[in-house]
Design an enzyme around this catalytic site. Structure first.
Site, short mmCIF file in Angstrom:
data_model
loop_
_atom_site.label_atom_id
_atom_site.label_comp_id
_atom_site.label_asym_id
_atom_site.label_seq_id
_atom_site.Cartn_x
_atom_site.Cartn_y
_atom_site.Cartn_z
N HIS A 1 0.81 -1.23 0.00
CA HIS A 1 0.00 0.00 0.00
C HIS A 1 0.84 1.27 0.00
CE1 HIS A 1 -3.92 -1.97 1.01
NE2 HIS A 1 -3.13 -2.86 1.57
N LYS B 1 -7.85 14.12 4.56
CA LYS B 1 -7.02 12.90 4.53
C LYS B 1 -5.94 13.09 5.60
CE LYS B 1 -6.32 13.81 0.20
NZ LYS B 1 -6.31 12.62 -0.70
N ARG B 2 -5.16 12.04 5.89
CA ARG B 2 -4.07 12.19 6.86
C ARG B 2 -3.16 13.33 6.39
NH1 ARG B 2 -3.44 8.34 11.22
NH2 ARG B 2 -1.53 9.48 11.58
N LYS C 1 1.14 14.47 0.58
CA LYS C 1 -0.26 14.77 0.21
C LYS C 1 -0.44 16.27 -0.03
CE LYS C 1 -1.90 10.76 2.89
NZ LYS C 1 -2.75 9.92 2.04
N THR D 1 -8.39 6.70 -1.71
CA THR D 1 -9.77 6.19 -1.79
C THR D 1 -10.76 7.32 -1.51
OG1 THR D 1 -9.39 5.45 0.48
CG2 THR D 1 -9.30 3.77 -1.25
N LYS E 1 -14.75 8.30 -3.02
CA LYS E 1 -15.95 8.60 -2.22
C LYS E 1 -16.50 9.98 -2.60
CE LYS E 1 -13.62 5.92 1.34
NZ LYS E 1 -12.62 6.03 2.45
C1 26W Z 1 4.35 0.86 9.89
C2 26W Z 1 3.61 2.14 9.82
C3 26W Z 1 2.63 2.14 8.67
C4 26W Z 1 1.27 2.12 8.95
C5 26W Z 1 0.38 2.15 7.90
C6 26W Z 1 3.11 2.14 7.39
C7 26W Z 1 2.20 2.16 6.32
C8 26W Z 1 0.86 2.16 6.60
C9 26W Z 1 -0.15 2.13 5.50
C10 26W Z 1 0.29 1.30 4.39
C11 26W Z 1 -0.37 3.49 5.04
C12 26W Z 1 -1.65 3.58 4.24
O1 26W Z 1 -2.70 3.68 4.80
N1 26W Z 1 -1.50 3.59 2.92
C13 26W Z 1 -2.62 3.99 2.11
O2 26W Z 1 -3.34 2.81 1.73
C14 26W Z 1 -4.50 3.15 0.99
C15 26W Z 1 -5.28 1.87 0.73
O3 26W Z 1 -4.64 1.09 -0.22
C16 26W Z 1 -4.15 3.89 -0.31
O4 26W Z 1 -5.32 4.25 -0.96
C17 26W Z 1 -3.30 5.12 -0.01
O5 26W Z 1 -2.85 5.70 -1.20
C18 26W Z 1 -2.11 4.74 0.86
O6 26W Z 1 -1.39 5.89 1.29
#
Ligand code: 26W
Length: 828
Positions: free
Chosen positions: A371, A562-563, A568, A670, A674
């Site tokens: 992701h 968004k975050r 971003k 995503t 929406k």
């Molecule tokens: C280890 C810390 C950590 C925690 C969460 C690293 C990475 C993440 C996630 C992968 C971050 C995340 O939420 N990525 C997002 O995933 C969405 C679902 O696929 C995508 O639509 C977003 O573009 C992506 O940033």
């Protein structure tokens, strides 16, 4: 109405009738027997619990029947392993899926209970950070609605993502006590428990039958206990299971310690065990690499795999050799990748399978979704920590790596760099375990979450694996559930659509295409615009209630939620706002298009630059909203505590959706899906899923700007000097200078200097390079906005053409290409 089982039949129509009378009776019964309250003295929590249990019973009706069907048919089952699930509030969604919203509204009205107040009161299980966690929740909704037998495995954090408050413009994190009054949607399973080992050492020996054996002598044991939440499909009468694990002490009280007065000792084990699932790590990109995070991940995968094996071996004739026929396990990023060595440990050490058999089952069962491409988000576990906490897994990882690299060397003789790239072990500096490499080696399928992202995975992060195993790679563009993000959050628009084309779209979102002919129908356009305006008025009421800021629903609502993260580029949006402010102050704009700029999103607590961006947005808002020269044409507001519940008020109220990440960084996104589904037009870069949304809705109905990935790489390649951009663009310079010299911080020019300096000196996310193109696109937005019929036509086309972005389509793709699983009819 329901199946023939006498036991089911006899209690159904009595116990879980869907009629107004039955619902009112059960609500009052639950208020009395569960809450021990009578209406006159009951408080909102009593009413909420009573109604939730009334609804839960009707859920369980479907869940029990589904579970029996899946068991009897030994159906092939998808297991989704995710460290995060951003479920959102449950009451409204469950009523909609049961099709009894109207009855419950009526029942509450007749009993004098304010139903909307209950929805507002409902705590949200915020067991996720952002995109990845919400995607997991959308997938669970689609799996159930498509009648795919599935179990979602994860962690039941006692404290979810922090609640965000804004004090003097700064983010303040408050603990998320979502369980304070209990959670009516879950069922604790005190008998579904697994003791999980940590630390200690291993012993290798030959057993009496001369077999080579390994035993793990742990330093600590923790008990994983299951909590089940039924996930109901939409109007299909079947339900799946979300099973979340909690860590508890094997022995919660040490009487011996207590008896010698060591009161803390008596509960030490309890505390050190329960802390494992106490709280969600609030970072959504930078990997924390903390021991507690590792223990969370291991507890989740160990309990989940042993639970799956327990369920499988309950079926007569089933053995571990057909485990991969029973289950397809999806790893939601690398966070559950420990499942690979854990399954090997269970098959080798507990069930004595030969290595090759165990490895074949493992690789056939697991598939992995990446992701993010961000280097700092790639999970690397320092080997000393990994070996200390999971000594047996360290051995297994080395064995997996040894065998893998032997194959690689056969395939690529003398390609040492490739071998070191592919190795599970990062030898540079402190040796560490590459979880992405482990996930790729241990899985039979690897996918990205948008066409561009999957392409970039193949070209960069996982290039060596793509070269080695191209057949493993496929793309699975994300999707979102239209149940929550169109039907539930935008009932007025849903009704307008159904009134004009029937409700087949609720089962097949591609049906929305039938709206296209209406896009030029002025009567329909008026109704469409009226719905949008009412949704904006609803959000404006909420903003006024929460922050006292008055928003005019006739203005263009420009939404950026968004975050908070530099990639971003919320700060690029601020540069447009400041430029717009300056041109208004300098009277350069004739007949400006009035705009409301709304921001929302949490910053990881340790991500100071992101927190400074939140402060900047609030400081700019402060100055603009009180400046009579400009506040007739623009307003800025920061919506606190962006979460699923708030999002459901924001998405339907959006005119413009900001998707402005630098090309190559947003894996998919995503929110864009929406917002477009709810009729917002997108201003966006050629990044992630933006490209696919643009291609579906039509490039004339999408405000594209900025460099694409190749242009970004080219500029980086030839050397990017952000200051050159400022030289070239006086508007950019003035905006940056205004921020830098403290205009928005009461003259304190130091406050935002870290932001402006990093833009001028590094600008690693190309904010200044894309500024001019962004400003042009924003001018195109203003231009179109002056033609409301044309705007509404394009808004209708956006909704009409977002069928592809239903998570039902995404799940169908996974079922077909990766999981090879098919629906099981349970029947209403
Ligand atoms: C280890 C810390 C950590 C925690 C969460 C690293 C990475 C993440 C996630 C992968 C971050 C995340 O939420 N990525 C997002 O995933 C969405 C679902 O696929 C995508 O639509 C977003 O573009 C992506 O940033």
């Amino acid at each position: 109405m329901l199946n023939t089982c006498p036991m089911v039949a006899e209690h159904t129509d009595v116990r879980t009738g869907l009629g107004l009378k039955e619902i009112k009776r059960d609500f009052l019964d639950n208020l009395f027997y569960l809450q021990a309250r009578f209406p006159e003295v009951a408080n909102i929590n009593d009413f909420y619990q009573a109604l939730s249990y009334t609804v839960r019973d009707r859920l369980l009706e479907h869940w029990v029947r589904s579970a029996r069907m899946f068991k009897n048919t030994a159906a092939r089952t998808v297991c989704y392993f995710s460290a995060e699930y951003m479920l959102g509030p449950q009451l409204g969604a469950n009523l909609m899926s049961l099709g009894i919203t109207a009855q419950v509204r009526q029942a509450m009205r007749e009993l004098g209970v304010d139903y909307d107040a209950l929805l507002e009161y409902e705590p949200e299980p915020g067991l996720g950070n952002g995109g990845l966690g919400r995607l997991a929740a959308c997938f669970m909704d689609s799996l159930a609605t498509l009648r795919i037998p599935a179990i979602g495995y994860g962690i039941r954090y006692e404290f979810g993502i922090f609640r965000q408050e804004i004090h003097e413009g700064w983010q303040v994190e408050c603990s998320d006590r979502w369980l304070a009054n209990g959670n009516p949607w879950e069922i604790r399973r005190p008998t579904i428990i697994f003791d999980v080992n940590f630390g200690g050492h291993t012993e290798h020996y030959t057993d009496d039958d001369g077999r080579y054996r390994v035993r793990w002598l742990p330093a600590q044991q923790v008990r994983g206990v299951a909590y089940d939440t039924p996930i109901l499909g939409y109007r299909v009468g079947s339900a799946n299971l979300l099973r979340l694990w909690v860590a508890e002490a094997v022995e919660s009280f040490d009487l011996a310690a207590f008896n010698i007065g060591d009161y803390y000792g008596a509960v030490a084990d309890k505390i050190s065990s329960e802390v494992i699932t106490k709280v969600l790590y609030p970072n959504d990109e930078p990997a924390a690499g903390k021991a507690l995070r590792l223990s969370q991940q291991y507890l989740m995968v160990s309990c989940s795999l042993r639970d799956m094996i327990r369920i499988h071996l309950q079926v007569p004739g089933k053995t571990l050799h057909d485990l991969d026929e029973k289950y397809a396990v999806q790893l939601n990023d690398t966070h559950p990748a420990l499942a690979i060595p854990e399954l090997m440990r269970i098959l080798l050490d507990d069930h004595l399978l030969p290595w090759d058999d165990a490895w074949e089952i493992t690789t056939k069962m697991f598939s992995f979704t990446n992701h993010t491409l961000l280097p700092e988000a790639q999970e690397l576990w320092p080997l000393p920590l990994f070996r200390k906490m999971l000594p047996r897994h360290a051995e297994l990882v080395f064995e997996i790596n040894y065998r893998f690299l032997n194959d690689v060397r056969l395939r690529y003789p003398s390609a040492h760099d490739r071998v070191s790239h592919l190795s599970l072990i990062d030898e540079y500096g402190e040796k560490s375990l590459r979880m992405a490499n482990l996930a790729c080696v241990g899985s039979h399928a690897i996918n990205g979450v948008s066409a561009l992202h999957t392409d970039l995975l193949k070209r960069s992060l996982l290039h060596d694996f793509y070269d080695l195993w191209p057949e493993k790679f496929s793309n699975k563009t994300n999707g979102v559930t239209p149940r929550r993000f169109l039907q539930l959050d935008n009932p007025a628009l849903s009704q307008l659509i159904t009134d004009n084309m029937g409700d087949e779209w609720t089962r097949n979102l591609d049906e929305l295409r039938k709206l296209e002919p209406l896009a030029t129908d002025s009567a329909f356009q008026q109704e469409w615009a009226a719905v949008k305006r009412n949704n904006k008025a609803r959000l404006a009421d909420r903003v006024r209630r929460d922050s006292g800021i008055i928003l005019d629903p006739d203005w263009l609502f420009d939404i950026h939620v968004k975050r908070i993260h530099e990639y971003k580029r919320q700060h690029l949006n601020v540069l447009h706002i400041v430029s717009r402010y300056l041109s208004l102050k300098q009277g350069k704009v004739t007949d400006p298009v009035p705009r409301v700029f709304l921001f929302g999103g949490k910053a990881a607590p340790g991500y100071h630059k992101a927190k400074l961006i939140i402060k900047l947005i609030n400081s700019v808002a402060e100055v603009i909203n009180r400046d009579p020269d400009v506040n007739q044409y623009m307003h800025v507001a920061y919506l606190p505590n962006f979460c699923v519940k708030e999002a459901q008020f924001i998405y339907p109220a959006a005119d413009l959706s900001e998707q402005i990440s630098v090309a190559g960084k947003e894996a998919s996104g995503t929110g864009i899906m929406k917002l477009a589904m709810n009729g917002a037009l997108t201003i966006g870069t050629r990044d992630g899923a933006n490209l696919e949304v643009r291609d579906e809705v039509g490039k004339d109905n999408f405000f594209q700007f900025g460099m694409d990935v190749d242009e970004v790489h080219a500029l980086l390649g030839k050397g990017y000097h952000p200051r050159d951009m400022v030289e070239l663009n006086s508007a950019l310079r003035s905006a940056l200078d205004l921020i830098a010299n403290g205009h928005f911080s009461g003259g304190n020019s130091g406050l935002f200097r870290p932001l402006t300096d990093s833009l001028l000196n590094h600008d690693s996310f190309m904010v200044l390079a894309d500024y001019a193109s962004y400003i042009e696109a924003q001018a195109d937005v203003d231009k179109l906005r002056r033609n409301s019929a044309e705007w509404t036509r394009k808004s209708i086309l956006n909704t009409a053409r977002t069928g592809k972005f239903s998570s039902d389509r995404t799940i169908r793709d996974y079922c077909q290409d990766i999981w090879q699983v098919s629906p099981v009819e349970v029947g209403i």
